[in-house]
Motif scaffolding. Structure first.
Motif, short mmCIF file in Angstrom:
data_model
loop_
_atom_site.label_atom_id
_atom_site.label_comp_id
_atom_site.label_asym_id
_atom_site.label_seq_id
_atom_site.Cartn_x
_atom_site.Cartn_y
_atom_site.Cartn_z
N ASP A 92 14.64 -5.30 0.83
CA ASP A 92 13.24 -4.91 0.80
C ASP A 92 12.87 -3.98 1.93
O ASP A 92 13.44 -4.05 3.03
CB ASP A 92 12.35 -6.17 0.87
N ASN A 93 11.92 -3.13 1.66
CA ASN A 93 11.27 -2.29 2.67
C ASN A 93 9.77 -2.52 2.59
O ASN A 93 9.25 -2.85 1.53
CB ASN A 93 11.51 -0.80 2.37
N LEU A 94 9.09 -2.29 3.70
CA LEU A 94 7.64 -2.37 3.70
C LEU A 94 7.03 -0.97 3.83
O LEU A 94 6.01 -0.76 4.48
CB LEU A 94 7.15 -3.30 4.81
N SER A 95 7.71 -0.02 3.22
CA SER A 95 7.20 1.35 3.13
C SER A 95 7.92 2.00 1.96
O SER A 95 8.80 1.38 1.35
CB SER A 95 7.50 2.11 4.42
N VAL A 96 7.60 3.24 1.64
CA VAL A 96 8.24 3.87 0.50
C VAL A 96 9.72 4.17 0.74
O VAL A 96 10.45 4.49 -0.19
CB VAL A 96 7.50 5.14 0.01
N GLY A 142 12.50 8.88 0.66
CA GLY A 142 11.84 8.49 -0.58
C GLY A 142 10.80 9.47 -1.07
O GLY A 142 10.24 9.28 -2.13
N ARG A 143 10.53 10.51 -0.33
CA ARG A 143 9.43 11.37 -0.72
C ARG A 143 9.89 12.65 -1.40
O ARG A 143 9.13 13.58 -1.54
CB ARG A 143 8.59 11.71 0.52
N ALA A 182 14.47 6.48 -7.21
CA ALA A 182 13.83 5.47 -8.06
C ALA A 182 13.45 4.21 -7.30
O ALA A 182 12.76 3.36 -7.82
CB ALA A 182 14.78 5.11 -9.20
N ILE A 186 11.58 3.99 -4.72
CA ILE A 186 10.39 4.23 -3.92
C ILE A 186 9.28 3.22 -4.21
O ILE A 186 8.41 3.00 -3.39
CB ILE A 186 9.93 5.69 -4.14
N ALA A 187 9.29 2.63 -5.38
CA ALA A 187 8.22 1.70 -5.74
C ALA A 187 8.78 0.60 -6.63
O ALA A 187 9.54 0.88 -7.56
CB ALA A 187 7.09 2.44 -6.46
N GLY A 188 8.41 -0.64 -6.34
CA GLY A 188 8.91 -1.75 -7.15
C GLY A 188 8.12 -3.02 -6.88
O GLY A 188 6.97 -2.98 -6.46
N GLU A 216 8.00 4.45 9.99
CA GLU A 216 7.18 4.62 8.78
C GLU A 216 6.59 3.26 8.38
O GLU A 216 5.44 3.17 7.97
CB GLU A 216 8.04 5.20 7.64
N ASN A 225 2.34 1.33 8.56
CA ASN A 225 1.59 0.60 7.53
C ASN A 225 1.01 -0.70 8.08
O ASN A 225 0.31 -1.42 7.37
CB ASN A 225 2.49 0.29 6.34
#
Lengths: 449, 449
Positions: free
Chosen positions: B56-60, B64-65, B70, B72-74, B133, B137
């Motif tokens: 897991d990440n707590l950013s994109v 990822g930009r 794929a 980048i969001a889940g 990054e 957040n």
């Protein structure tokens, strides 16, 4: 389409009434029994309820240390609802989460996830989590002031909404041929810098199926009403009388209008705790049966807890009125409310805790199915409610009674749906899907060109 | 019983390889498709995997930009796993959660809830969430230092465990006759006051079914190894060679022993990304097919991202070696690792990103089912691994291949189970259920009396 009643089901697994777990037909472990929650969700869906609603605390809770309170330990609401979502198809899930003790990024993400996996059935009940006991689980000695909690709540909700909007609906391209997965021009930093939060974004979850999960609020104070008028789409509220509910309804709808929002898109749903029988006598005996199960020490502890410890009724005779005490500034609101209920009904201590134990300030209706339906119809047709949050005093029996006996009457009168209208919670509640300001901004620019 | 291989399945819905979503048999929307995750969980359970694991990440996220990633969001992992738990019966669920950006009370509670509703199948992968990054957040300009993050992680894990222990296993009485729901003498404040957290407790959830959800860790740094030796029960790790895995295995088992813990109760599971074919040629063509799908800009962005922006390969010829650059202190570790891999294999930029794209530093095995089984057997039998975290490069195909082709061989060799041994994740991993210190303390007092 004719306006119809919206219904939330308030179903803590341990039951609403303080002695619910002792009911002969209730599972004593309901609060922590997943299969039991599954059964409740299935019943609520069979009854065509709009949503399953769960309140929440971030501590063991009011009066919880006395040995008789089944609500002292249970599931985190979003985790529980995520598990129930794939086992149901239309029921919405409104989970409580705190703006005081959760970060906007984390909160936005878990609700976006719930909305995605339930295919658009999530709602967020925004609370500020009162109480020093809670503060002490989160690195503080005491809670922030009421005003500060609500300031923070305003900023929190706006930040969460901005995170939900950080991806536009059409940001994902997923073109296998070109290898373009998303359009970098349709994902946005939110760059929020406020008094309480700094959040850059974007969220690492797509825009929710519903645009935003439905935003719900339950505050009754001046600050709570302001927050609700600014951002809530569903408002849960507690009233003991039609007049009080009407005053609240008028006030909120006027505030919503002044805030530039459409009053039809803010649904007001008072709580109702129904004891339903095939006859009034049967309903009354159900009420009495449940109240007889309250351990007096737990009843007194409940009252003590509700006054935040400013009133200690321990040791006073149960069948006499409340003792007189000096009022001080600090104990005003909660203790005053308790005393007001006692005075209005002429209650002894025992009668008072029995009344409170059922629904903690919500409207208790004891009657035949027809009588209960009459009450709901009256409130619904006289500008007191757009729907109701049903709080069955014990589970599963009181929920079954409502679904099997009251809902068919409401349907026969044309006051309640006979099938779900839509797929998402928002569609069933008749609430519009929020536009994305980024998308809207681009459309405006294009139109001007 | 003979020692057997333990297996985790690392299954991000979008696939592990950077171009996985472009695979002809992969759903392009796998990362955000709940029904697809359900299918993966069912396949993992059919393959008798110990657990489904999600990073897991707590950013994109890294790189990822750029439009092609794929991941980048889940889904938030605990929310997703809660939804998958009732749809499975034995598969464990190891979710990543951050000690830097989550509060112990909130984290302890969501894992206790997942453990309860899955009937004892939850695991917590402890991470400190590196990167500025992410920090941005959560109200910060930059991340806390590595040392501070790990200090906080130690305190966080101990606080979470204390919260899980705040209710004793037998605290709930639930006696309908007497009205005693719980034994107030068996629920405890934790009164934690440390450098990073003050938490009073108790937790408002019962002690987890497993006592504690299984605690997992993946840090390779000195601080990471210390944390793992102190508290982890499963350790995920990345090694490109048997020798490196053996060094790590020896080091960790020795540290665990020095910490007074039983080395058999700390399982070391390197990551393996298998390309499995019925023949070696078929496997190799699968590897090449997937690598051909990488958009070069995404491959370069991946390398740039992995070096934290300290190395910018944009514009350099793809089919030549990496450009020479001055090393500075700040870019040491990540850039050095990347350069080491390139040097060892004599890779061009393109070959390097293809190698990294598959498994980001984990061991990539390309071969027939027999060859893959041979590799796993060798590592397992030569003190390099107690099991493996399998990272199928694309989904669902590479998971299906592993389950259908490799698992039967491991079973035939007696190296892997043919049925789940137990009901909980802990039972299947062969890890003991932790004693509750309060209960233990009482037993000791009683024994002394």
């Amino acid at each position: 389409m004719t306006r119809q009643i919206k219904l939330g089901a308030f179903l803590p697994g341990g039951g609403q009434h303080i002695a619910a777990w002792r009911h002969p037909d209730a599972p004593a472990d309901g609060a922590t029994n997943f299969q039991f929650h599954r059964r409740l969700a299935e019943t609520a869906e069979r009854g065509l309820f709009d949503a399953y609603f769960l309140a929440d605390n971030l501590s063991v809770g009011l009066g919880g240390r006395e040995g008789g309170n089944a609500k002292i330990a249970g599931f985190e609401p979003v985790t529980l609802f995520a598990a129930l979502a794939p086992l149901t198809t239309h029921l919405g899930f409104i989970a409580t989460a705190s703006t005081t003790y959760e970060e906007p990024y984390t909160l936005a993400r878990k609700f976006a996830s719930l909305d995605l996996l339930s295919d658009g059935r999530a709602g967020w009940n925004v609370v500020t989590s009162a109480g020093d006991e809670t503060a002490r689980n989160f690195n503080r000695e005491s809670q922030p002031s009421h005003a500060e909690r609500y300031q923070r709540a305003h900023e929190h909700v706006e930040t969460v909404k901005a995170l939900w909007d950080s991806w536009e609906d059409d940001a994902f391209i997923r073109d296998k041929t070109t290898g373009r997965f998303f359009d970098a021009g349709r994902v946005h930093d939110i760059d929020h810098r406020g008094k309480h939060f700094s959040v850059k974004g974007p969220l690492n979850a797509p825009r929710p199926v519903q645009g935003h999960p439905v935003v719900v609020q339950a505050g009754q104070s001046e600050d709570g009403r302001k927050l609700a008028a600014a951002s809530a789409e569903v408002i849960f509220t507690a009233h003991q009388s039609l007049a009080s509910a009407q005053e609240f309804y008028r006030d909120i709808k006027a505030r919503v209008k002044r805030a530039g929002r459409n009053p039809e898109h803010v649904l007001i749903m008072p709580g109702v705790a129904p004891f339903v029988g095939r006859t009034e006598e049967e309903a009354r005996s159900k009420y009495e049966e449940l109240n007889a199960l309250i351990v007096p020490e737990d009843g007194v502890a409940l009252l003590n807890g509700l006054t935040g410890g400013t009133l200690d009724l321990t040791g006073y005779p149960l069948d006499e009125p409340l003792p007189v005490s000096d009022e001080t500034e600090g104990m005003k609101s909660r203790q005053a409310l308790i005393r007001k209920i006692a005075d209005e009904h002429g209650f002894t201590i025992r009668q008072l805790y029995q009344w409170i134990a059922t629904a903690r300030g919500h409207y208790t209706v004891v009657g035949s199915a027809e009588q209960v339906a009459d009450q709901l119809e009256e409130w619904f047709l006289s500008d007191a409610a757009d729907g109701f949050n049903i709080l069955p005093p014990w589970l599963p029996g009181a929920l079954d009674d409502f679904v099997d006996l009251v809902i068919p009457i409401l349907q026969k009168r044309g006051l309640f749906r006979t099938a779900y209208e839509g797929r998402t919670l928002r569609e069933n509640l008749g609430l519009p899907r929020p536009a994305n300001p980024w998308t809207l901004g681009r459309a405006t620019v294009q139109a001007a060109e």
